[in-house]
Design an enzyme around this catalytic site. Structure first.
Site, PDB file in Angstrom:
ATOM      1  N   GLU A 151      13.803  24.340  74.933  1.00  0.00           N
ATOM      2  CA  GLU A 151      14.661  23.851  73.841  1.00  0.00           C
ATOM      3  C   GLU A 151      13.850  23.369  72.648  1.00  0.00           C
ATOM      4  O   GLU A 151      14.246  23.565  71.503  1.00  0.00           O
ATOM      5  CB  GLU A 151      15.571  22.717  74.328  1.00  0.00           C
ATOM      6  CG  GLU A 151      16.737  23.172  75.187  1.00  0.00           C
ATOM      7  CD  GLU A 151      16.397  23.173  76.671  1.00  0.00           C
ATOM      8  OE1 GLU A 151      15.211  22.950  77.010  1.00  0.00           O
ATOM      9  OE2 GLU A 151      17.299  23.413  77.484  1.00  0.00           O
TER      10      GLU A 151
ATOM     11  N   HIS B  46      25.063  15.064  83.314  1.00  0.00           N
ATOM     12  CA  HIS B  46      25.790  16.289  82.954  1.00  0.00           C
ATOM     13  C   HIS B  46      27.213  16.018  82.487  1.00  0.00           C
ATOM     14  O   HIS B  46      28.034  16.930  82.444  1.00  0.00           O
ATOM     15  CB  HIS B  46      25.839  17.260  84.141  1.00  0.00           C
ATOM     16  CG  HIS B  46      24.554  18.001  84.374  1.00  0.00           C
ATOM     17  ND1 HIS B  46      23.421  17.378  84.794  1.00  0.00           N
ATOM     18  CD2 HIS B  46      24.235  19.311  84.225  1.00  0.00           C
ATOM     19  CE1 HIS B  46      22.448  18.283  84.921  1.00  0.00           C
ATOM     20  NE2 HIS B  46      22.909  19.456  84.574  1.00  0.00           N
TER      21      HIS B  46
HETATM   22  C1  LIG Z   1      16.399  20.761  79.598  1.00  0.00           C
HETATM   23  C2  LIG Z   1      17.440  21.568  80.304  1.00  0.00           C
HETATM   24  N1  LIG Z   1      17.833  22.741  79.788  1.00  0.00           N
HETATM   25  C3  LIG Z   1      18.752  23.489  80.409  1.00  0.00           C
HETATM   26  C4  LIG Z   1      19.301  23.063  81.576  1.00  0.00           C
HETATM   27  C5  LIG Z   1      20.345  23.910  82.272  1.00  0.00           C
HETATM   28  N2  LIG Z   1      19.764  24.506  83.479  1.00  0.00           N
HETATM   29  C6  LIG Z   1      19.902  23.919  84.680  1.00  0.00           C
HETATM   30  S1  LIG Z   1      19.094  24.707  85.883  1.00  0.00           S
HETATM   31  C7  LIG Z   1      18.565  25.906  84.814  1.00  0.00           C
HETATM   32  C8  LIG Z   1      17.715  27.026  85.327  1.00  0.00           C
HETATM   33  C9  LIG Z   1      16.541  26.520  86.043  1.00  0.00           C
HETATM   34  O1  LIG Z   1      15.780  27.578  86.496  1.00  0.00           O
HETATM   35  P1  LIG Z   1      14.561  27.324  87.443  1.00  0.00           P
HETATM   36  O2  LIG Z   1      13.701  26.217  86.906  1.00  0.00           O
HETATM   37  O3  LIG Z   1      13.913  28.622  87.685  1.00  0.00           O
HETATM   38  O4  LIG Z   1      15.206  26.756  88.778  1.00  0.00           O
HETATM   39  P2  LIG Z   1      16.266  27.466  89.745  1.00  0.00           P
HETATM   40  O5  LIG Z   1      17.625  27.070  89.262  1.00  0.00           O
HETATM   41  O6  LIG Z   1      16.018  28.925  89.702  1.00  0.00           O
HETATM   42  O7  LIG Z   1      15.974  26.871  91.077  1.00  0.00           O
HETATM   43  C10 LIG Z   1      19.026  25.653  83.523  1.00  0.00           C
HETATM   44  C11 LIG Z   1      18.757  26.496  82.351  1.00  0.00           C
HETATM   45  C12 LIG Z   1      18.900  21.815  82.085  1.00  0.00           C
HETATM   46  N3  LIG Z   1      19.415  21.299  83.221  1.00  0.00           N
HETATM   47  N4  LIG Z   1      17.961  21.097  81.450  1.00  0.00           N
END
Ligand SMILES: Cc1ncc(C[n+]2csc(CCOP(=O)(O)OP(=O)(O)O)c2C)c(N)n1
Lengths: 325, 345
Positions: free
Chosen positions: B73, B141
């Site tokens: 971001e 959230h």
């Molecule tokens: C700073 C932030 N940006 C966006 C999100 C929304 N979000 C939650 S989980 C996620 C994906 C995370 O991917 P990864 O780190 O690969 O973990 P996974 O869910 O695959 O275990 C996103 C974009 C968030 N929680 N925090």
């Protein structure tokens, strides 16, 4: 594989993790669990490997996909599940919920903000340095988290300060709908370790033994020298959260991976075909675990949500009530 | 009795779309009209947004104008600043408003201040599109946070409550030369247009809803209830029920947090002499204080017989629904607040 007890415990723990999260799925269906529940079904081998390498006094900072890390940290199943089900008997009294699990004594915390667990683990690692003890701080993150600024800042500082920080990346190939390949400048995340002058290795995260050994090496390095990074490859079996339609990835790939690359199924076959545990023993073990989880679930289900009059508690440690209440 | 926010559309039958589709349609039309508009964020392209509010844009405009990003971001919010300086009109999506912390620096030190710092020579026609609202998803959230943005000079801040406004205000936000924080409500995005009592009709063609005009969504004579976003529906239901207690409530959908439409509020207060603010955000140092103080400053202490506010009393949103209900305004609690206001006058 000359230690049958170790292998039985590993398998038992992985089955328990699977059953635990399957029990959580029922809570979504029954609307006892709200918000986006993220399960790590398919990622059990990494958590089991973590459990083998984490000591009681070590710290662990986890993410939104955190249930298995909590189990790996030794948090008792009942208050853990009760918190996920938002019950007053939960780990955090129902105030935190499934994405925000905290156990101070066990030095365990989580965050729903991607990348935000890393600097917290850095703090635990620095605390160990200040105290002069040999505890290790673990940050377990997803492959998506490494692209957040906090990853870089944390890795750099940990390396400069020579802190006992172990970063375990669960590379399940997806960050919601964005594939790992589209989000990372490097083909492997392990190779980013070079930028921080620390060891980094990629390992098959479906292989509990290989993963355990890789984490073991990282921990040994952390205790003696400074931070280390392990990238464990896996696959997210379910949608990003329960309710995610999961239309952004190939369904045939998903079916293929979930049928042929299930770490629990793979380990079971390995143990049986290798003559380690016979079918009857495996079945007995599985039904014991199922019964254990069923009992926890039943207990949790019978519990109440916190009384609404308590909503103002805990905003301040001093007991001061909410700002304008 | 409720009045539609856009009486001109009452004739056409509501389309079977939800708010996120209305937002996506507003964006699509804006992108068709102006090829400087680009949409950037996590999961906005292939998936079309986690709520579907950018769905179809990738297909229509390709992966360069609709860019899926890593979870970075800070980088892509800063990108919006550079893009704006180069004449583009970026719409960046911060998936949930709760995540703004990781890039707030770019939001308030760059996006919001550069027009001022440059002596008016550099515009920041950036839309920060994000979703707020308390939806049972706990402390990280379920925030709304418009008060936070409202506090930072240089940002327009809007939060629509219905499908019609969502499409038209998104169009207006993209067209605005000012930076606009556009806060959708997580609890409304997937609601069907036809289920709304007001603003249910979403014309297919392009239209603007002004960014700075509040709407009287229910006329009444006894109490001016000012609210916005997800609380408008609850306020309308509560207002209908309040008739039994003898309070005739005028409900104003604020729509814009910055600037506040004092004209609409003033006209209402001249009639009711009583102001109740219902705010899903944290009450302290926020929108409710701004509205009440602003009303007193503008219209005089003597012009009001009652002021009151009802909202999150300054508590992180708890996980358990039993606790959430205690602190987030709902139909029942709003009705109580109305009845209390009626009794105190
Ligand atoms: C700073 C932030 N940006 C966006 C999100 C929304 N979000 C939650 S989980 C996620 C994906 C995370 O991917 P990864 O780190 O690969 O973990 P996974 O869910 O695959 O275990 C996103 C974009 C968030 N929680 N925090």
């Amino acid at each position: 594989m000359n230690n049958p007890e170790l292998w039985r415990d590993r398998y038992r723990l992985m089955v328990l993790m699977r059953r635990f999260e399957e029990a959580c799925l029922t809570g979504v269906a029954s609307r006892e669990i709200h918000g986006e529940l993220h399960t790590a079904i398919g990622q059990e081998a990494i958590a089991a490997a973590l459990a083998e390498n984490i000591r009681e006094g070590d710290a662990l900072a986890s993410t939104h996909r955190n249930h298995l890390h909590a189990i790996a940290k030794g948090i008792p199943l009942y208050p853990l599940m009760a918190e996920i089900f938002e019950k007053e008997t939960g780990l955090c009294g129902g105030f935190g919920g499934h994405m925000h699990l905290f156990d101070k004594e066990r030095r365990f915390s989580t965050t729903g903000i991607v990348g935000a667990s890393l600097p917290v683990a850095l703090g635990h690692a620095y605390a160990a340095k200040l105290r002069g003890d040999d505890t290790v701080a673990f940050a377990v993150i997803g492959d998506g988290s490494v692209n957040a600024g906090g990853f870089h800042e944390t890795m750099n500082m940990a390396s400069v300060l020579g802190l006992a920080l172990v970063v375990v990346i669960e590379n399940n190939e997806w960050a919601i709908s964005v594939p790992f390949s589209a989000a990372s400048s490097t083909a492997k995340l392990a190779e980013r370790a070079v930028a921080y002058a620390i060891p980094g290795e990629r390992v098959d995260g479906l292989d509990v033994d290989a993963t355990s050994q890789a984490i073991g090496r990282a921990v040994a390095h952390a205790r003696s020298t400074g931070p280390a990074l392990v990238e464990a490859m896996c696959y997210r079996f379910r949608g990003h959260y329960e309710g995610d339609l999961d239309l952004y990835r190939s369904q045939s790939e998903k079916t293929d991976r979930t049928t042929t690359k299930d770490p629990v199924v793979l380990l079971r076959a390995q143990l049986r075909d290798g003559g380690m545990l016979d079918e009857a023993t495996l079945e007995r073990l599985e039904s014991q675990v199922s019964a254990e989880i069923d009992a926890v679930l039943a207990q949790v289900r019978a519990d109440k949500q916190p009384d609404r009059s308590r909503a103002h508690d805990h905003v301040f440690a001093s007991g001061l009530k909410g700002a304008v209440a | 009795m409720t009045m539609t926010a856009n009486p001109t559309n009452e004739t056409s039958a509501p389309r079977n779309i939800n708010i996120s589709q209305a937002v996506a349609e507003g964006l699509r039309l804006a992108m068709e009209a102006d090829d400087r508009v680009v949409v950037i964020g996590e999961d906005v392209a292939t998936q079309g947004g986690v709520f579907g509010s950018t769905r179809g844009l990738l297909k229509a405009f390709g992966p360069e104008r609709v860019l899926d990003t890593p979870i970075s971001e800070m980088a892509f919010t800063g990108m919006a600043v550079g893009l704006a300086m180069d004449g583009y009109r970026p719409v960046i999506e911060i998936m949930f408003v709760d995540f703004i912390g990781v890039c707030l620096e770019q939001v308030y030190n760059a996006v919001a201040k550069i027009p001022y710092m440059s002596g008016g020579k550099v515009d920041m026609p950036v839309v920060i599109k994000t979703a707020g609202g308390s939806i049972g998803a706990a402390a990280q959230h379920s925030q709304t946070l418009w008060g936070l943005f409202g506090h930072l000079p240089g940002l327009r801040v809007v939060a629509p409550s219905n499908p019609y406004d969502s499409k038209g205000m998104m169009a207006a936000a993209v067209a605005s030369d000012d930076p606009v924080v556009f806060i959708e409500h997580k609890g409304l995005l997937l609601e069907r247009a036809q289920d709304f009592e007001f603003g249910a009709n979403v014309p297919r063609e392009a239209y603007d809803v002004p960014l700075d005009k509040a709407a009287v969504v229910r006329p009444g004579s006894d109490l001016t209830l000012v609210t916005l976003s997800g609380s408008v529906r609850h306020a309308l239901t509560a207002a209908d029920a309040a008739i039994l207690s003898g309070v005739d409530v005028e409900v104003i959908d604020l729509r814009s947090i910055v600037p506040i439409d004092w004209e609409t509020i003033g006209t209402s207060l001249a009639k009711t002499r009583a102001l109740l603010v219902v705010d899903e955000d944290y009450l302290g140092y926020g929108l409710s204080g701004e509205l009440i103080t602003g009303a007193i400053e503008r219209f005089g202490l003597g012009s009001l017989d009652y002021v009151g506010r009802h909202g999150n009393p300054g508590i992180p949103v708890p996980a358990a629904l039993s606790l959430e209900r205690e602190i987030v305004p709902g139909t029942e609690s709003i009705l109580n607040a109305i009845v209390r206001a009626g009794a105190e006058r």
